[in-house]
Motif scaffolding. Structure first.
Motif, PDB file in Angstrom:
ATOM      1  N   LEU A  28       0.841  -1.192   0.000  1.00  0.00           N
ATOM      2  CA  LEU A  28       0.000   0.000   0.000  1.00  0.00           C
ATOM      3  C   LEU A  28       0.876   1.242   0.000  1.00  0.00           C
ATOM      4  CD1 LEU A  28      -2.742   1.449   0.267  1.00  0.00           C
ATOM      5  CD2 LEU A  28      -2.514   1.213   2.751  1.00  0.00           C
ATOM      6  N   SER A  29       0.593   2.157  -0.908  1.00  0.00           N
ATOM      7  CA  SER A  29       1.275   3.446  -0.935  1.00  0.00           C
ATOM      8  C   SER A  29       0.237   4.553  -0.980  1.00  0.00           C
ATOM      9  CB  SER A  29       2.227   3.545  -2.134  1.00  0.00           C
ATOM     10  OG  SER A  29       1.515   3.410  -3.351  1.00  0.00           O
ATOM     11  N   LEU A  30       0.675   5.768  -0.682  1.00  0.00           N
ATOM     12  CA  LEU A  30      -0.232   6.909  -0.608  1.00  0.00           C
ATOM     13  C   LEU A  30       0.122   7.967  -1.641  1.00  0.00           C
ATOM     14  CD1 LEU A  30      -0.383   7.396   3.277  1.00  0.00           C
ATOM     15  CD2 LEU A  30      -1.901   6.031   1.832  1.00  0.00           C
ATOM     16  N   ALA A 200       7.736   4.198  -2.504  1.00  0.00           N
ATOM     17  CA  ALA A 200       7.124   5.525  -2.526  1.00  0.00           C
ATOM     18  C   ALA A 200       6.856   6.046  -1.112  1.00  0.00           C
ATOM     19  CB  ALA A 200       5.814   5.483  -3.318  1.00  0.00           C
ATOM     20  N   MET A 201       6.696   5.148  -0.146  1.00  0.00           N
ATOM     21  CA  MET A 201       6.422   5.565   1.228  1.00  0.00           C
ATOM     22  C   MET A 201       7.674   6.061   1.952  1.00  0.00           C
ATOM     23  SD  MET A 201       3.249   5.408   1.488  1.00  0.00           S
ATOM     24  CE  MET A 201       3.172   5.821   3.227  1.00  0.00           C
ATOM     25  N   LEU A 202       8.821   6.000   1.278  1.00  0.00           N
ATOM     26  CA  LEU A 202      10.066   6.466   1.875  1.00  0.00           C
ATOM     27  C   LEU A 202      10.543   7.777   1.252  1.00  0.00           C
ATOM     28  CD1 LEU A 202      11.917   3.020   1.866  1.00  0.00           C
ATOM     29  CD2 LEU A 202      10.617   4.036   3.746  1.00  0.00           C
ATOM     30  N   MET A 203       9.798   8.285   0.306  1.00  0.00           N
ATOM     31  CA  MET A 203      10.259   9.424  -0.485  1.00  0.00           C
ATOM     32  C   MET A 203      10.122  10.774   0.225  1.00  0.00           C
ATOM     33  SD  MET A 203      11.589   8.411  -3.223  1.00  0.00           S
ATOM     34  CE  MET A 203      11.644   7.172  -4.505  1.00  0.00           C
ATOM     35  N   THR A 204       9.175  10.891   1.136  1.00  0.00           N
ATOM     36  CA  THR A 204       8.991  12.155   1.854  1.00  0.00           C
ATOM     37  C   THR A 204       8.861  11.880   3.344  1.00  0.00           C
ATOM     38  OG1 THR A 204       6.560  12.182   1.794  1.00  0.00           O
ATOM     39  CG2 THR A 204       7.714  13.074  -0.137  1.00  0.00           C
ATOM     40  N   ASP A 205       9.194  12.884   4.155  1.00  0.00           N
ATOM     41  CA  ASP A 205       9.064  12.734   5.603  1.00  0.00           C
ATOM     42  C   ASP A 205       7.610  12.499   6.000  1.00  0.00           C
ATOM     43  OD1 ASP A 205      11.767  13.132   5.787  1.00  0.00           O
ATOM     44  OD2 ASP A 205      11.627  15.233   6.429  1.00  0.00           O
ATOM     45  N   ALA A 206       6.696  13.127   5.272  1.00  0.00           N
ATOM     46  CA  ALA A 206       5.277  12.946   5.578  1.00  0.00           C
ATOM     47  C   ALA A 206       4.855  11.499   5.393  1.00  0.00           C
ATOM     48  CB  ALA A 206       4.434  13.867   4.699  1.00  0.00           C
ATOM     49  N   SER A 209       6.275   9.162   8.077  1.00  0.00           N
ATOM     50  CA  SER A 209       5.562   9.242   9.357  1.00  0.00           C
ATOM     51  C   SER A 209       4.372   8.296   9.400  1.00  0.00           C
ATOM     52  CB  SER A 209       5.100  10.682   9.618  1.00  0.00           C
ATOM     53  OG  SER A 209       4.050  11.059   8.742  1.00  0.00           O
ATOM     54  N   PHE A 210       3.797   7.994   8.245  1.00  0.00           N
ATOM     55  CA  PHE A 210       2.702   7.021   8.205  1.00  0.00           C
ATOM     56  C   PHE A 210       3.233   5.622   8.515  1.00  0.00           C
ATOM     57  CE2 PHE A 210       0.407  10.334   5.928  1.00  0.00           C
ATOM     58  CZ  PHE A 210      -0.913  10.112   6.298  1.00  0.00           C
ATOM     59  N   VAL A 211       4.419   5.326   8.038  1.00  0.00           N
ATOM     60  CA  VAL A 211       5.001   3.997   8.265  1.00  0.00           C
ATOM     61  C   VAL A 211       5.375   3.831   9.726  1.00  0.00           C
ATOM     62  CG1 VAL A 211       6.819   2.383   7.623  1.00  0.00           C
ATOM     63  CG2 VAL A 211       5.855   3.929   5.897  1.00  0.00           C
ATOM     64  N   GLY A 212       6.159   4.768  10.288  1.00  0.00           N
ATOM     65  CA  GLY A 212       6.532   4.679  11.687  1.00  0.00           C
ATOM     66  C   GLY A 212       7.875   5.311  11.967  1.00  0.00           C
ATOM     67  N   SER A 213       8.172   5.498  13.240  1.00  0.00           N
ATOM     68  CA  SER A 213       9.381   6.217  13.652  1.00  0.00           C
ATOM     69  C   SER A 213      10.646   5.386  13.536  1.00  0.00           C
ATOM     70  CB  SER A 213       9.217   6.692  15.103  1.00  0.00           C
ATOM     71  OG  SER A 213       9.005   5.574  15.969  1.00  0.00           O
ATOM     72  N   ARG A 214      10.517   4.081  13.302  1.00  0.00           N
ATOM     73  CA  ARG A 214      11.695   3.221  13.258  1.00  0.00           C
ATOM     74  C   ARG A 214      12.209   2.987  11.838  1.00  0.00           C
ATOM     75  NH1 ARG A 214       9.940  -2.009  15.634  1.00  0.00           N
ATOM     76  NH2 ARG A 214      11.947  -2.676  14.750  1.00  0.00           N
ATOM     77  N   VAL A 215      11.701   3.734  10.864  1.00  0.00           N
ATOM     78  CA  VAL A 215      12.243   3.627   9.507  1.00  0.00           C
ATOM     79  C   VAL A 215      13.707   4.062   9.548  1.00  0.00           C
ATOM     80  CG1 VAL A 215      12.147   4.518   7.147  1.00  0.00           C
ATOM     81  CG2 VAL A 215      10.032   3.996   8.367  1.00  0.00           C
ATOM     82  N   ALA A 218      19.085   4.570   6.478  1.00  0.00           N
ATOM     83  CA  ALA A 218      19.597   3.903   5.275  1.00  0.00           C
ATOM     84  C   ALA A 218      18.488   3.683   4.253  1.00  0.00           C
ATOM     85  CB  ALA A 218      20.230   2.562   5.650  1.00  0.00           C
ATOM     86  N   ALA A 219      17.312   3.301   4.721  1.00  0.00           N
ATOM     87  CA  ALA A 219      16.180   3.067   3.807  1.00  0.00           C
ATOM     88  C   ALA A 219      15.755   4.364   3.134  1.00  0.00           C
ATOM     89  CB  ALA A 219      15.014   2.455   4.571  1.00  0.00           C
ATOM     90  N   ILE A 220      15.722   5.444   3.919  1.00  0.00           N
ATOM     91  CA  ILE A 220      15.335   6.746   3.367  1.00  0.00           C
ATOM     92  C   ILE A 220      16.356   7.222   2.337  1.00  0.00           C
ATOM     93  CG2 ILE A 220      14.974   9.175   3.928  1.00  0.00           C
ATOM     94  CD1 ILE A 220      13.892   8.225   6.657  1.00  0.00           C
ATOM     95  N   GLU A 221      17.635   7.112   2.681  1.00  0.00           N
ATOM     96  CA  GLU A 221      18.690   7.543   1.767  1.00  0.00           C
ATOM     97  C   GLU A 221      18.672   6.729   0.483  1.00  0.00           C
ATOM     98  OE1 GLU A 221      21.000  10.049   1.867  1.00  0.00           O
ATOM     99  OE2 GLU A 221      19.721  10.771   3.489  1.00  0.00           O
TER     100      GLU A 221
END
Length: 238
Positions: A28-30, A200-206, A209-215, A218-221
């Protein structure tokens, strides 16, 4: 309760819907209503990049098909949409998001496959199936969603649905005869908030935040700054 307000997806809903999608083998992506081509939900059968564990520092990726959900829904506008069978105006506010999610899952688990029309030898039958498969699949996805949110309750037909009831039934019977649906439960994806997260859920800080604080950082980068591999075009003598 029914209102004409704009419903906004919250983090708890997203996480619940993400787990629901995984049971059907989907991520699921937003996105937004406008970015999605003025849609509230989309099923995408094309595989996209998925992070196996977004909380890990050592990352692994795979590909998976998924569904996309709008972060907001104009409840009044949705209830006024003309559907081929079901009357969406009966939906309560709290049923709208669950209905949309279930509808997109329905496209995965209970639809006719477009490619199956190719195998129909009778040209007249094939043409008929090709002309109605999209509307029939919308009917089936709506029925699936309705059964999920109000199991056992009769489908509420809109006026168009009443007028097309016999025609739709005949089309489904014809397609089931010449290109039958394969009804099998897709292989579920692993449960867990940080598992099988759509890139796509890692592309923005917003979105993170839906996924969770433990992302993980490295995954974001990795999602926002993918490595580029350049082909070495230098000639070599062997």
């Amino acid at each position: 309760m029914k209102t004409d307000t704009t419903l906004r997806l919250n983090r708890t809903q997203y996480r619940s819907f993400a787990e629901q999608a995984k049971k059907a083998g989907l991520t699921l992506s937003l996105s937004t209503f406008r970015a999605m081509g003025y849609s509230w939900g989309i099923f995408n059968p094309r595989a996209k990049l998925v992070c196996l564990d977004a909380s890990a520092d050592e990352l692994s990726f795979t590909e998976s098909c998924g569904i996309q959900l709008s972060t907001s829904v104009d409840a009044g506008k949705l209830r006024n949409v003309q559907r081929p069978e079901i009357d969406w105006s009966v939906l309560e506010d709290h049923e709208i998001y669950p209905f949309i999610v279930a509808h997109e899952i329905g496209h995965r688990v209970d639809n006719f496959c477009y490619w199956d029309t190719i195998r129909i030898d009778d040209r007249e039958v094939r043409t008929r199936c090709e002309s109605v498969i999209r509307s029939v699949n919308e009917v089936l996805a709506d029925r699936y969603a309705w059964n999920q949110i109000r199991p056992g309750e009769a489908v509420p037909l809109c006026e168009l649905g009443k007028s097309l009831e016999e025609e739709v039934a005949a089309d489904i019977e014809l397609m089931d005869k010449h290109m039958p649906r394969v009804r099998r439960q897709p292989r579920a994806l692993p449960a867990g908030r940080y598992l099988h997260v759509h890139e796509a859920m890692l592309m923005t800080d917003a979105h993170v935040s839906f996924v969770g604080s433990r992302v993980s950082t490295a995954a974001i980068e990795r999602a926002r700054h993918p490595r580029t591999y350049r082909r070495d075009s230098r000639s070599r003598a062997y």
